[in-house]
Write a protein that holds these residues in place. Structure first.
Motif, PDB file in Angstrom:
ATOM      1  N   ILE A 114      12.193 -49.516  71.762  1.00 40.42           N
ATOM      2  CA  ILE A 114      11.177 -49.831  72.699  1.00 40.42           C
ATOM      3  C   ILE A 114      10.847 -48.896  73.675  1.00 40.42           C
ATOM      4  O   ILE A 114      11.968 -48.123  73.847  1.00 40.42           O
ATOM      5  CB  ILE A 114      11.924 -51.378  73.335  1.00 40.42           C
ATOM      6  CG1 ILE A 114      12.004 -52.482  72.708  1.00 40.42           C
ATOM      7  CG2 ILE A 114      11.252 -51.514  74.661  1.00 40.42           C
ATOM      8  CD1 ILE A 114      12.771 -53.718  73.315  1.00 40.42           C
ATOM      9  N   LYS A 115       9.804 -48.640  73.950  1.00 36.73           N
ATOM     10  CA  LYS A 115       9.410 -47.435  74.723  1.00 36.73           C
ATOM     11  C   LYS A 115       9.040 -48.151  76.214  1.00 36.73           C
ATOM     12  O   LYS A 115       8.465 -48.980  76.419  1.00 36.73           O
ATOM     13  CB  LYS A 115       8.175 -46.632  74.059  1.00 36.73           C
ATOM     14  CG  LYS A 115       7.923 -45.385  74.839  1.00 36.73           C
ATOM     15  CD  LYS A 115       6.740 -44.640  74.131  1.00 36.73           C
ATOM     16  CE  LYS A 115       6.200 -43.529  74.930  1.00 36.73           C
ATOM     17  NZ  LYS A 115       4.932 -42.837  74.237  1.00 36.73           N
ATOM     18  N   LEU A 116       9.612 -47.371  77.327  1.00 33.97           N
ATOM     19  CA  LEU A 116       9.176 -47.518  78.659  1.00 33.97           C
ATOM     20  C   LEU A 116       8.526 -46.406  79.269  1.00 33.97           C
ATOM     21  O   LEU A 116       9.146 -44.947  78.987  1.00 33.97           O
ATOM     22  CB  LEU A 116      10.454 -47.897  79.290  1.00 33.97           C
ATOM     23  CG  LEU A 116      11.155 -49.338  78.920  1.00 33.97           C
ATOM     24  CD1 LEU A 116      12.405 -49.336  79.967  1.00 33.97           C
ATOM     25  CD2 LEU A 116      10.203 -50.460  78.721  1.00 33.97           C
ATOM     26  N   SER A 117       7.462 -46.549  80.139  1.00 35.67           N
ATOM     27  CA  SER A 117       6.938 -45.296  80.661  1.00 35.67           C
ATOM     28  C   SER A 117       6.435 -45.919  82.052  1.00 35.67           C
ATOM     29  O   SER A 117       6.439 -47.197  82.426  1.00 35.67           O
ATOM     30  CB  SER A 117       6.041 -44.854  79.941  1.00 35.67           C
ATOM     31  OG  SER A 117       4.913 -45.816  79.352  1.00 35.67           O
ATOM     32  N   ASP A 171      19.622 -46.221  75.689  1.00 38.45           N
ATOM     33  CA  ASP A 171      18.799 -45.196  76.304  1.00 38.45           C
ATOM     34  C   ASP A 171      18.771 -43.805  75.648  1.00 38.45           C
ATOM     35  O   ASP A 171      19.990 -43.236  75.519  1.00 38.45           O
ATOM     36  CB  ASP A 171      19.056 -45.177  78.017  1.00 38.45           C
ATOM     37  CG  ASP A 171      18.054 -44.242  78.617  1.00 38.45           C
ATOM     38  OD1 ASP A 171      17.016 -43.669  78.123  1.00 38.45           O
ATOM     39  OD2 ASP A 171      18.379 -44.375  79.789  1.00 38.45           O
ATOM     40  N   GLN A 172      17.716 -43.448  75.251  1.00 40.62           N
ATOM     41  CA  GLN A 172      17.645 -41.931  74.594  1.00 40.62           C
ATOM     42  C   GLN A 172      17.213 -40.891  75.307  1.00 40.62           C
ATOM     43  O   GLN A 172      17.106 -39.945  75.159  1.00 40.62           O
ATOM     44  CB  GLN A 172      16.888 -42.014  73.151  1.00 40.62           C
ATOM     45  CG  GLN A 172      17.107 -43.257  72.221  1.00 40.62           C
ATOM     46  CD  GLN A 172      18.636 -43.166  71.527  1.00 40.62           C
ATOM     47  OE1 GLN A 172      19.012 -42.101  71.137  1.00 40.62           O
ATOM     48  NE2 GLN A 172      19.233 -44.095  71.791  1.00 40.62           N
ATOM     49  N   ASN A 173      17.299 -41.249  76.721  1.00 43.22           N
ATOM     50  CA  ASN A 173      16.843 -40.259  77.891  1.00 43.22           C
ATOM     51  C   ASN A 173      15.452 -39.631  77.465  1.00 43.22           C
ATOM     52  O   ASN A 173      15.091 -38.452  77.875  1.00 43.22           O
ATOM     53  CB  ASN A 173      17.843 -39.282  77.859  1.00 43.22           C
ATOM     54  CG  ASN A 173      19.171 -39.974  78.492  1.00 43.22           C
ATOM     55  OD1 ASN A 173      19.268 -40.537  79.220  1.00 43.22           O
ATOM     56  ND2 ASN A 173      20.341 -39.554  77.660  1.00 43.22           N
ATOM     57  N   ASP A 174      14.647 -40.257  76.757  1.00 49.15           N
ATOM     58  CA  ASP A 174      13.107 -39.827  76.610  1.00 49.15           C
ATOM     59  C   ASP A 174      12.223 -40.961  76.583  1.00 49.15           C
ATOM     60  O   ASP A 174      11.008 -40.646  76.374  1.00 49.15           O
ATOM     61  CB  ASP A 174      12.981 -38.983  75.181  1.00 49.15           C
ATOM     62  CG  ASP A 174      13.280 -39.874  73.997  1.00 49.15           C
ATOM     63  OD1 ASP A 174      13.811 -41.202  74.321  1.00 49.15           O
ATOM     64  OD2 ASP A 174      13.170 -39.414  72.882  1.00 49.15           O
ATOM     65  N   GLY A 175      12.382 -41.975  77.399  1.00 47.04           N
ATOM     66  CA  GLY A 175      11.681 -42.821  77.414  1.00 47.04           C
ATOM     67  C   GLY A 175      11.848 -43.906  76.367  1.00 47.04           C
ATOM     68  O   GLY A 175      11.117 -44.845  76.335  1.00 47.04           O
ATOM     69  N   THR A 176      12.269 -43.878  75.415  1.00 47.32           N
ATOM     70  CA  THR A 176      12.720 -44.786  74.174  1.00 47.32           C
ATOM     71  C   THR A 176      14.084 -45.271  74.148  1.00 47.32           C
ATOM     72  O   THR A 176      14.901 -44.686  74.760  1.00 47.32           O
ATOM     73  CB  THR A 176      12.572 -44.022  72.865  1.00 47.32           C
ATOM     74  OG1 THR A 176      13.379 -43.140  72.892  1.00 47.32           O
ATOM     75  CG2 THR A 176      11.155 -43.493  72.653  1.00 47.32           C
ATOM     76  N   THR A 209      13.725 -43.391  82.090  1.00 50.27           N
ATOM     77  CA  THR A 209      15.243 -43.296  81.849  1.00 50.27           C
ATOM     78  C   THR A 209      15.824 -44.191  82.770  1.00 50.27           C
ATOM     79  O   THR A 209      15.455 -44.531  83.874  1.00 50.27           O
ATOM     80  CB  THR A 209      15.655 -41.900  81.607  1.00 50.27           C
ATOM     81  OG1 THR A 209      15.312 -41.344  82.942  1.00 50.27           O
ATOM     82  CG2 THR A 209      14.678 -41.100  80.658  1.00 50.27           C
ATOM     83  N   GLY A 210      17.130 -44.620  82.243  1.00 49.35           N
ATOM     84  CA  GLY A 210      18.020 -45.299  83.061  1.00 49.35           C
ATOM     85  C   GLY A 210      17.690 -46.636  83.371  1.00 49.35           C
ATOM     86  O   GLY A 210      18.404 -47.611  84.073  1.00 49.35           O
ATOM     87  N   ALA A 211      16.824 -47.492  82.546  1.00 47.14           N
ATOM     88  CA  ALA A 211      16.658 -48.815  82.551  1.00 47.14           C
ATOM     89  C   ALA A 211      17.718 -49.538  81.660  1.00 47.14           C
ATOM     90  O   ALA A 211      18.587 -49.140  80.850  1.00 47.14           O
ATOM     91  CB  ALA A 211      15.185 -49.113  81.941  1.00 47.14           C
ATOM     92  N   SER A 212      17.743 -50.767  81.799  1.00 46.58           N
ATOM     93  CA  SER A 212      18.883 -51.596  80.979  1.00 46.58           C
ATOM     94  C   SER A 212      17.651 -52.588  80.115  1.00 46.58           C
ATOM     95  O   SER A 212      16.749 -53.134  80.843  1.00 46.58           O
ATOM     96  CB  SER A 212      19.426 -52.541  82.125  1.00 46.58           C
ATOM     97  OG  SER A 212      20.215 -53.554  81.106  1.00 46.58           O
TER      98      SER A 212
END
Length: 281
Positions: free
Chosen positions: A53-56, A90-95, A71-74
């Protein structure tokens, strides 16, 4: 006479250069919103355990340099039937990844994203899809009898409503071609969808030729996602058309339960997927 011509050219040049003013257009910018790209795709023939899942965040249209990864989301997905919870790391790159997801066809899943102390939720059903039976090429099946076209075939289940999403991609293209399909008038029958390209000198597009490699990905989707895609693809296809209606903001199914007005962009989808590759003869 020569002096007159030179004087006239000088006057015209002066007028033209004098009119070249730089105009700064102030483009209104909205506050950034969370963008959720959550597609749980279960490829036929695989376990489906690996999911991403990707977050931005949204960015101004002309801003191409800002780092908008989140980053830092749950991030959690729950099977509503079994209450099994799947935590995405969290992969610390938005994924956000998981390696032990368990897909179950026709089960409902709930996505929960917690970001900046706000909770976003979305619900979808993991929709099954039929296998792509075959691929054929022809010179007679589409609009132009002088260029190659390609068609995929699959069987639609009987006595139920089905909706499909097709991603068609030719090797070397920048973007895929997207199509949404329903069985409203073909329920229970063999279904097909053809693709054809015509030469376009403006953008360098060429028709299909022997040796060209293409891939088809067929997704089973929900009716709600089908309706979302219809609007999305229609607006994409009409881009640049001066006679098209003004594009509207498209809302997905991700709801902000903490602050409803601060809704997220994007969509949570769950699909069984079948993919087939083909090389033109």
């Amino acid at each position: 006479m020569r002096l007159y011509i030179k004087s006239l050219l000088l006057i015209v040049l002066t007028i033209i250069t004098a009119c070249e003013d730089v105009i700064d257009v102030n483009v209104p910018e909205a506050e950034p919103r969370l963008v959720i790209e959550a597609s749980l795709d279960w490829q036929k023939g695989t376990a489906g355990n690996n999911q991403t899942i990707k977050l931005s965040t949204s960015t101004p249209y002309f801003n191409t340099t800002v780092n908008n990864t989140v980053t830092g989301a749950s991030v959690k997905v729950t099977n509503d039937a079994t209450n099994a919870e799947y935590i995405f790391v969290d992969q610390n790159d938005g994924t956000y990844n998981i390696t032990d997801f368990v897909p179950v066809l026709n089960d409902s899943y709930t996505l929960e994203v917690i970001y900046n102390s706000e909770t976003y939720k979305a619900k979808e059903t993991l929709m099954p899809v039929s296998e792509i039976k075959r691929v054929t090429q022809s010179l007679e099946g589409a609009f132009d009898d002088e260029v190659l076209d390609v068609t995929i075939f699959w069987d639609d289940p009987v006595d139920e409503e089905n909706y499909y999403f097709i991603n068609f991609y030719e090797e070397g293209d920048l973007f895929p071609f997207l199509e949404e399909v329903s069985d409203e008038f073909t329920n229970g029958n063999e279904m097909d969808e053809f693709f054809e390209k015509e030469r376009d000198e403006d953008d360098g597009q060429e028709e299909f030729n022997p040796g060209d490699k293409v891939s088809f990905t067929l997704y089973g989707i929900s009716e709600r996602y089908y309706n979302y895609l219809q609007i999305l693809i229609e607006q994409y296809d009409s881009g640049g058309d001066p006679f098209s209606s003004v594009a509207a903001e498209i809302k997905g199914n991700c709801i902000n339960e903490t602050t409803p007005d601060n809704y997220a962009f994007g969509y949570f989808r769950a699909s069984e997927v079948d993919t087939i590759n083909y090389t033109f003869q």
